[in-house]
Design a protein around this motif. Structure first.
Motif, mmCIF file in Angstrom:
data_model
loop_
_atom_site.group_PDB
_atom_site.id
_atom_site.type_symbol
_atom_site.label_atom_id
_atom_site.label_comp_id
_atom_site.label_asym_id
_atom_site.label_seq_id
_atom_site.Cartn_x
_atom_site.Cartn_y
_atom_site.Cartn_z
ATOM 1 N N ALA A 2 0.845 -1.190 0.000
ATOM 2 C CA ALA A 2 0.000 0.000 0.000
ATOM 3 C C ALA A 2 0.880 1.239 0.000
ATOM 4 N N ASP A 3 1.814 1.310 -0.916
ATOM 5 C CA ASP A 3 2.838 2.340 -0.847
ATOM 6 C C ASP A 3 2.295 3.745 -1.018
ATOM 7 N N ILE A 4 1.297 3.947 -1.893
ATOM 8 C CA ILE A 4 0.754 5.293 -2.093
ATOM 9 C C ILE A 4 0.003 5.745 -0.854
ATOM 10 N N LEU A 5 -0.839 4.874 -0.298
ATOM 11 C CA LEU A 5 -1.570 5.232 0.919
ATOM 12 C C LEU A 5 -0.603 5.470 2.079
ATOM 13 N N THR A 6 0.396 4.608 2.204
ATOM 14 C CA THR A 6 1.380 4.793 3.265
ATOM 15 C C THR A 6 2.142 6.099 3.085
ATOM 16 N N LEU A 7 2.443 6.449 1.830
ATOM 17 C CA LEU A 7 3.114 7.718 1.543
ATOM 18 C C LEU A 7 2.235 8.892 1.965
ATOM 19 N N VAL A 8 0.928 8.780 1.730
ATOM 20 C CA VAL A 8 -0.010 9.821 2.160
ATOM 21 C C VAL A 8 0.015 9.961 3.677
ATOM 22 N N PHE A 9 -0.095 8.824 4.383
ATOM 23 C CA PHE A 9 -0.134 8.865 5.845
ATOM 24 C C PHE A 9 1.162 9.454 6.407
ATOM 25 N N LYS A 10 2.282 9.090 5.801
ATOM 26 C CA LYS A 10 3.570 9.585 6.284
ATOM 27 C C LYS A 10 3.742 11.074 5.991
ATOM 28 N N THR A 11 3.312 11.483 4.782
ATOM 29 C CA THR A 11 3.463 12.884 4.381
ATOM 30 C C THR A 11 2.679 13.815 5.287
ATOM 31 N N PHE A 12 1.468 13.394 5.648
ATOM 32 C CA PHE A 12 0.598 14.249 6.456
ATOM 33 C C PHE A 12 0.509 13.744 7.889
ATOM 34 N N MET A 13 1.626 13.184 8.362
ATOM 35 C CA MET A 13 1.690 12.649 9.713
ATOM 36 C C MET A 13 1.665 13.779 10.730
ATOM 37 N N SER A 14 1.021 13.528 11.854
ATOM 38 C CA SER A 14 0.887 14.528 12.905
ATOM 39 C C SER A 14 2.252 14.993 13.386
ATOM 40 N N GLN A 15 2.421 16.295 13.520
ATOM 41 C CA GLN A 15 3.681 16.863 13.998
ATOM 42 C C GLN A 15 3.750 16.875 15.526
ATOM 43 N N THR A 16 2.649 16.502 16.182
ATOM 44 C CA THR A 16 2.610 16.543 17.642
ATOM 45 C C THR A 16 3.155 15.274 18.272
ATOM 46 N N VAL A 17 3.455 14.265 17.446
ATOM 47 C CA VAL A 17 4.007 13.020 17.972
ATOM 48 C C VAL A 17 5.349 12.775 17.308
ATOM 49 N N LEU A 18 6.185 12.009 17.984
ATOM 50 C CA LEU A 18 7.491 11.678 17.432
ATOM 51 C C LEU A 18 7.333 10.771 16.241
ATOM 52 N N LYS A 19 7.862 11.178 15.106
ATOM 53 C CA LYS A 19 7.773 10.362 13.894
ATOM 54 C C LYS A 19 8.676 9.141 14.008
ATOM 55 N N LYS A 20 8.109 8.013 13.666
ATOM 56 C CA LYS A 20 8.893 6.791 13.664
ATOM 57 C C LYS A 20 9.633 6.680 12.337
ATOM 58 N N ASP A 21 10.599 5.791 12.311
ATOM 59 C CA ASP A 21 11.406 5.616 11.105
ATOM 60 C C ASP A 21 10.601 4.824 10.086
ATOM 61 N N LEU A 22 9.816 5.545 9.297
ATOM 62 C CA LEU A 22 8.953 4.901 8.308
ATOM 63 C C LEU A 22 9.581 5.023 6.935
ATOM 64 N N THR A 23 9.569 3.958 6.217
ATOM 65 C CA THR A 23 10.008 3.983 4.834
ATOM 66 C C THR A 23 8.944 3.347 3.979
ATOM 67 N N VAL A 24 8.766 3.879 2.787
ATOM 68 C CA VAL A 24 7.788 3.317 1.867
ATOM 69 C C VAL A 24 8.474 2.241 1.048
ATOM 70 N N SER A 25 7.897 1.061 1.061
ATOM 71 C CA SER A 25 8.517 -0.062 0.374
ATOM 72 C C SER A 25 8.643 0.205 -1.115
ATOM 73 N N PRO A 26 9.721 -0.233 -1.753
ATOM 74 C CA PRO A 26 9.855 -0.046 -3.197
ATOM 75 C C PRO A 26 8.784 -0.806 -3.936
ATOM 76 N N PRO A 27 8.341 -0.303 -5.088
ATOM 77 C CA PRO A 27 7.271 -0.964 -5.831
ATOM 78 C C PRO A 27 7.660 -2.375 -6.225
ATOM 79 N N PRO A 28 6.744 -3.330 -6.047
ATOM 80 C CA PRO A 28 7.024 -4.687 -6.500
ATOM 81 C C PRO A 28 6.898 -4.768 -8.011
#
Length: 279
Positions: A2-28
């Motif tokens: 779900a790389d596009i959806l995950t990219l959306v969630f990561k891009t607009f992630m809340s700034q009030t919490v510590l961001k975890k080390d998220l990476t979007v998986s390369p396209p299969p």
């Protein structure tokens, strides 16, 4: 997956919490797809965010099918992406079929568009599948009528055949924008209940659809007092599940666990701003 959806969630992630080390998986190497299930107004916002993010951050051409005319971007999306360039918006093409027959015809025409377009779409979005498959009546009837089952099968087959065809074209043209992804939304009339996206009752049309889509993104509203206390307008739980899910924050303990779900929260503020938070 779900790389596009995950990219959306990561891009607009809340700034009030510590961001975890998220990476979007390369396209299969295969075409993949996500079905967003839940409230149509929220799911449409997620689809539009996906379209804008894909176009602006990845330079992807997006084909967006919907029955409802979109005159301008919703205020909530404008708040999330205040500096969106007109050039990015030009990469998104909206199409407005009214019936499943028109949707099938316009979908089939994408095969022909490659002759006139140097770069074919690498993201196909279909807003509110229930409007095409269920018609004006309630989707919660028992069983799937033969005509509906035929429409589900025909639409799904054409959708994935088109994506596979466009993926092949993108690869032949040595494009880095492939493979072609698919994101669609569906709002069920059946109470989907709570608890990780597991329904209390089954929707026969939804049951048929999820057989075709590799990832299910389920939206469930949190009506608890915490949202009000935090000054939020709405809080939605987002559950990613399905056979195609890939853990973007996977640890060694879950490397071999297929179909493991992910949970996010969507925070909607009174001013319309939307933020995502990893749970």
């Amino acid at each position: 997956m779900a790389d596009i959806l995950t990219l959306v969630f990561k891009t607009f992630m809340s700034q009030t919490v510590l961001k975890k080390d998220l990476t979007v998986s390369p396209p299969p190497t295969t075409t993949y797809s996500s079905l967003v299930v839940g409230d149509h107004s929220v799911s449409r916002s997620v689809l539009l965010l996906a379209a804008v993010t894909a176009a602006s951050q990845r330079g992807m051409k997006v084909m967006f099918f919907t029955q409802t005319q979109i005159q301008s971007l919703p205020a909530s999306l404008q708040k999330c992406v205040p500096n969106l360039s007109p050039q990015s918006l030009k990469k998104i093409k909206f199409s407005y079929p009214k019936t499943v027959e028109e949707l099938l015809q316009q979908m089939a025409s994408l095969h022909e568009s490659i002759n006139t377009s140097p770069t074919p779409p690498s993201l196909i979005i279909v807003d509110r599948l229930e409007g095409f498959l269920c018609g004006p009546r309630d989707c919660s009837h028992s069983g799937v009528h033969p005509g509906e089952q035929s429409s589900i099968a025909h639409l799904s087959a054409l959708l994935f055949d088109t994506a596979a065809f466009l993926t092949q074209v993108l690869e032949q043209r040595s494009s880095s924008l492939g493979p072609c992804r698919i994101i669609a939304s569906f709002q069920s009339e059946v109470d989907t209940g709570q608890g990780g996206g597991e329904p209390y009752a089954t929707d026969p049309i939804l049951d048929s659809l999820v057989r075709y889509f590799q990832v299910r993104c389920t939206l469930e509203q949190d009506r608890g007092y915490e949202a009000v206390a935090a000054g939020l307008q709405q809080v939605w739980h987002i559950y990613l599940s399905g056979r195609g899910i890939t853990e973007v924050s996977c640890t060694k303990d879950c490397e071999d666990r297929a179909g493991v779900g992910q949970e996010w929260q969507l925070l909607i503020f009174p001013n319309g701003l939307m933020e995502f938070k990893l749970v």
